[in-house]
Design a protein around this motif. Structure first.
Motif, PDB file in Angstrom:
ATOM      1  N   UNK A  62       0.582  -7.152 -43.702  1.00  0.00           N
ATOM      2  CA  UNK A  62       1.117  -8.398 -44.246  1.00  0.00           C
ATOM      3  C   UNK A  62       0.012  -9.102 -45.038  1.00  0.00           C
ATOM      4  N   UNK A  63       0.377  -9.861 -46.037  1.00  0.00           N
ATOM      5  CA  UNK A  63      -0.599 -10.658 -46.786  1.00  0.00           C
ATOM      6  C   UNK A  63      -0.226 -12.131 -46.643  1.00  0.00           C
ATOM      7  N   UNK A  64      -1.195 -13.051 -46.828  1.00  0.00           N
ATOM      8  CA  UNK A  64      -0.903 -14.485 -46.650  1.00  0.00           C
ATOM      9  C   UNK A  64      -0.118 -15.053 -47.824  1.00  0.00           C
ATOM     10  N   UNK A  65       1.155 -14.681 -47.888  1.00  0.00           N
ATOM     11  CA  UNK A  65       2.076 -15.173 -48.919  1.00  0.00           C
ATOM     12  C   UNK A  65       3.431 -15.433 -48.266  1.00  0.00           C
ATOM     13  N   UNK A  66       4.117 -16.456 -48.719  1.00  0.00           N
ATOM     14  CA  UNK A  66       5.353 -16.895 -48.087  1.00  0.00           C
ATOM     15  C   UNK A  66       6.408 -15.785 -48.016  1.00  0.00           C
ATOM     16  N   UNK A  90      -3.954  -8.447 -44.859  1.00  0.00           N
ATOM     17  CA  UNK A  90      -4.764  -7.855 -45.928  1.00  0.00           C
ATOM     18  C   UNK A  90      -4.982  -8.853 -47.060  1.00  0.00           C
ATOM     19  N   UNK A  91      -6.014  -8.586 -47.831  1.00  0.00           N
ATOM     20  CA  UNK A  91      -6.330  -9.316 -49.066  1.00  0.00           C
ATOM     21  C   UNK A  91      -6.598 -10.800 -48.834  1.00  0.00           C
ATOM     22  N   UNK A  92      -7.377 -11.078 -47.815  1.00  0.00           N
ATOM     23  CA  UNK A  92      -7.763 -12.465 -47.547  1.00  0.00           C
ATOM     24  C   UNK A  92      -8.992 -12.799 -48.396  1.00  0.00           C
ATOM     25  N   UNK A  93      -8.860 -13.803 -49.245  1.00  0.00           N
ATOM     26  CA  UNK A  93      -9.994 -14.220 -50.080  1.00  0.00           C
ATOM     27  C   UNK A  93     -11.010 -14.928 -49.180  1.00  0.00           C
ATOM     28  N   UNK A 134      -7.340 -22.978 -55.678  1.00  0.00           N
ATOM     29  CA  UNK A 134      -5.949 -23.169 -55.251  1.00  0.00           C
ATOM     30  C   UNK A 134      -5.448 -21.968 -54.446  1.00  0.00           C
ATOM     31  N   UNK A 135      -5.845 -20.756 -54.853  1.00  0.00           N
ATOM     32  CA  UNK A 135      -5.434 -19.561 -54.119  1.00  0.00           C
ATOM     33  C   UNK A 135      -5.985 -19.584 -52.690  1.00  0.00           C
ATOM     34  N   UNK A 136      -7.242 -20.011 -52.541  1.00  0.00           N
ATOM     35  CA  UNK A 136      -7.858 -20.096 -51.211  1.00  0.00           C
ATOM     36  C   UNK A 136      -7.112 -21.119 -50.344  1.00  0.00           C
ATOM     37  N   UNK A 137      -6.768 -22.272 -50.945  1.00  0.00           N
ATOM     38  CA  UNK A 137      -6.035 -23.306 -50.199  1.00  0.00           C
ATOM     39  C   UNK A 137      -4.654 -22.788 -49.782  1.00  0.00           C
ATOM     40  N   UNK A 138      -3.990 -22.057 -50.690  1.00  0.00           N
ATOM     41  CA  UNK A 138      -2.667 -21.492 -50.369  1.00  0.00           C
ATOM     42  C   UNK A 138      -2.777 -20.499 -49.216  1.00  0.00           C
ATOM     43  N   UNK A 139      -3.782 -19.601 -49.297  1.00  0.00           N
ATOM     44  CA  UNK A 139      -3.942 -18.588 -48.247  1.00  0.00           C
ATOM     45  C   UNK A 139      -4.250 -19.239 -46.895  1.00  0.00           C
ATOM     46  N   UNK A 152      -1.777 -10.261 -34.165  1.00  0.00           N
ATOM     47  CA  UNK A 152      -2.580 -10.034 -35.374  1.00  0.00           C
ATOM     48  C   UNK A 152      -3.893  -9.397 -34.936  1.00  0.00           C
ATOM     49  N   UNK A 153      -4.106  -8.152 -35.344  1.00  0.00           N
ATOM     50  CA  UNK A 153      -5.233  -7.382 -34.819  1.00  0.00           C
ATOM     51  C   UNK A 153      -6.423  -7.303 -35.762  1.00  0.00           C
ATOM     52  N   UNK A 154      -6.213  -7.623 -37.038  1.00  0.00           N
ATOM     53  CA  UNK A 154      -7.336  -7.563 -37.983  1.00  0.00           C
ATOM     54  C   UNK A 154      -6.998  -8.339 -39.248  1.00  0.00           C
ATOM     55  N   UNK A 155      -8.033  -8.917 -39.857  1.00  0.00           N
ATOM     56  CA  UNK A 155      -7.903  -9.554 -41.168  1.00  0.00           C
ATOM     57  C   UNK A 155      -8.890  -8.869 -42.106  1.00  0.00           C
ATOM     58  N   UNK A 156      -8.384  -8.342 -43.183  1.00  0.00           N
ATOM     59  CA  UNK A 156      -9.222  -7.570 -44.108  1.00  0.00           C
ATOM     60  C   UNK A 156      -9.366  -8.355 -45.408  1.00  0.00           C
ATOM     61  N   UNK A 157     -10.610  -8.500 -45.892  1.00  0.00           N
ATOM     62  CA  UNK A 157     -10.810  -9.327 -47.097  1.00  0.00           C
ATOM     63  C   UNK A 157     -10.366  -8.620 -48.373  1.00  0.00           C
ATOM     64  N   UNK A 158     -10.147  -9.422 -49.391  1.00  0.00           N
ATOM     65  CA  UNK A 158      -9.935  -8.886 -50.738  1.00  0.00           C
ATOM     66  C   UNK A 158     -11.261  -8.272 -51.199  1.00  0.00           C
TER      67      UNK A 158
END
Length: 325
Positions: free
Chosen positions: A228-232, A258-261, A276-281, A296-302
């Motif tokens: 999953x990515x941090x998008x609505x 995935x793709x966490x800035x 703005x993208x960081x604030x949205x995420x 949630x087992x892991x957060x992977x950066x962009x």
């Protein structure tokens, strides 16, 4: 936490990554295969997607070549559905000739064999059958499925139960016919009838499907992870998909973001767009935490570039599993 999840469940040897298209399923499949191979396990990562991209991520042409060794212990495979369909056709022709003692396949039957290959569901059936071969083969310590996007993945995972139900009905009909055939065979002093061979073939197919579907829904042996990515929209679709997958007894074991800035970038002199993208995420990461919580087992950066080649796959593996090996 993802590494601990693997260590706490050593019998889970069938690993699936699912989610909407383009979220990172292939990347995580490849990275997990790399991480396990580095620990000495013999691993096969394979794609059931007709538009597979394992060749791209490993920078090797592996399409339709069977299991290809990428590095020691890590094998990758992209299934060629067309090749499988052709093998199907040849097998059907051989069985008709063998079962009925013919020299050539009758023209009308040959026409049907050719027409059936063009059926829309034939590609999915061919891929499903190839996966059954891989799963029941038992040649590897771990099997990593690079699944198709959500809708098709659900269709693929449900095929086992659909086929099983269909085979059950056909087999039952054959068994009823067999009772009459046996009486006729005894009267004619024959040891085995043609119906015996057809029934044996149906029972063989049923056993293969049952074995495969049993593995796919076994929480002790199989783990399914949503990407999953941090998008609505992605969060909404994942929640819906999780409910549908649960109906098919898919053993959902966690979520990977995935793709966490990197949020620390907000402290630097960056463009307003990126801020703005960081604030949205940040807002949607809180929503993910509230929705999926401890699952949630892991957060992977962009990453700074696309993920291709072993060096970048190793970086993703480190982000996923914390550098444990």
């Amino acid at each position: 936490m993802l590494a601990q999840n693997f260590r706490a469940n050593p019998n889970r040897r069938y690993i699936e990554f699912g989610g909407k298209g383009g979220l990172g399923k292939t990347t995580f499949s490849a990275a997990t295969a790399y991480w396990l191979a580095q620990q000495g396990y013999k691993v096969l990562v394979f794609s059931v997607d007709p538009q597979a991209s394992l060749s791209d991520i490993f920078e090797r042409d592996i399409f339709g070549k069977g299991p290809v060794e990428i590095i020691p212990n890590l094998f990758a495979q992209e299934i060629d559905a067309d090749q499988r369909i052709k093998a199907y056709q040849d097998e059907i022709r051989y069985k008709i000739l063998d079962m009925y003692g013919m020299d050539t396949v009758p023209e009308e039957i040959e026409h049907y064999i050719q027409a059936a290959a063009a059926e829309p569901a034939m590609e999915e059936s061919a891929i499903f059958d190839a996966v059954v071969d891989i799963v029941v083969g038992g040649d590897y310590d771990y099997y990593i499925y690079d699944l198709v996007p959500l809708g098709h993945a659900l269709y693929y995972l449900s095929m086992a139960s659909i086929y099983n139900e269909w085979i059950e009905k056909i087999t039952k009909l054959r068994e009823e016919m067999q009772e009459y055939a046996q009486v006729a065979a005894i009267l004619e002093r024959k040891k085995q009838t043609e119906e015996d061979q057809i029934l044996a073939e149906l029972q063989y197919i049923r056993q293969r499907i049952s074995t495969s579907s049993g593995i796919l829904t076994d929480r002790e042996r199989t783990a399914f992870f949503f990407v999953v990515t941090p998008e609505d929209m992605i969060i909404r679709d994942t929640v819906k998909a999780a409910a549908l997958f649960a109906k098919y007894q898919v053993p959902i074991c966690g979520y990977i973001v995935n793709r966490v800035i990197p949020p620390e970038l907000a402290q630097q002199n960056i463009p307003e767009y990126l801020r703005n993208r960081i604030a949205m995420q940040e807002r949607y990461l809180k929503q993910i935490d509230a929705t999926f919580g401890k699952d949630v087992l892991a957060c992977v950066p962009e990453f700074e570039r696309d993920i291709t080649g072993i060096e970048m796959i190793a970086k993703v593996a480190q982000a996923l599993y914390g550098g444990e090996a």
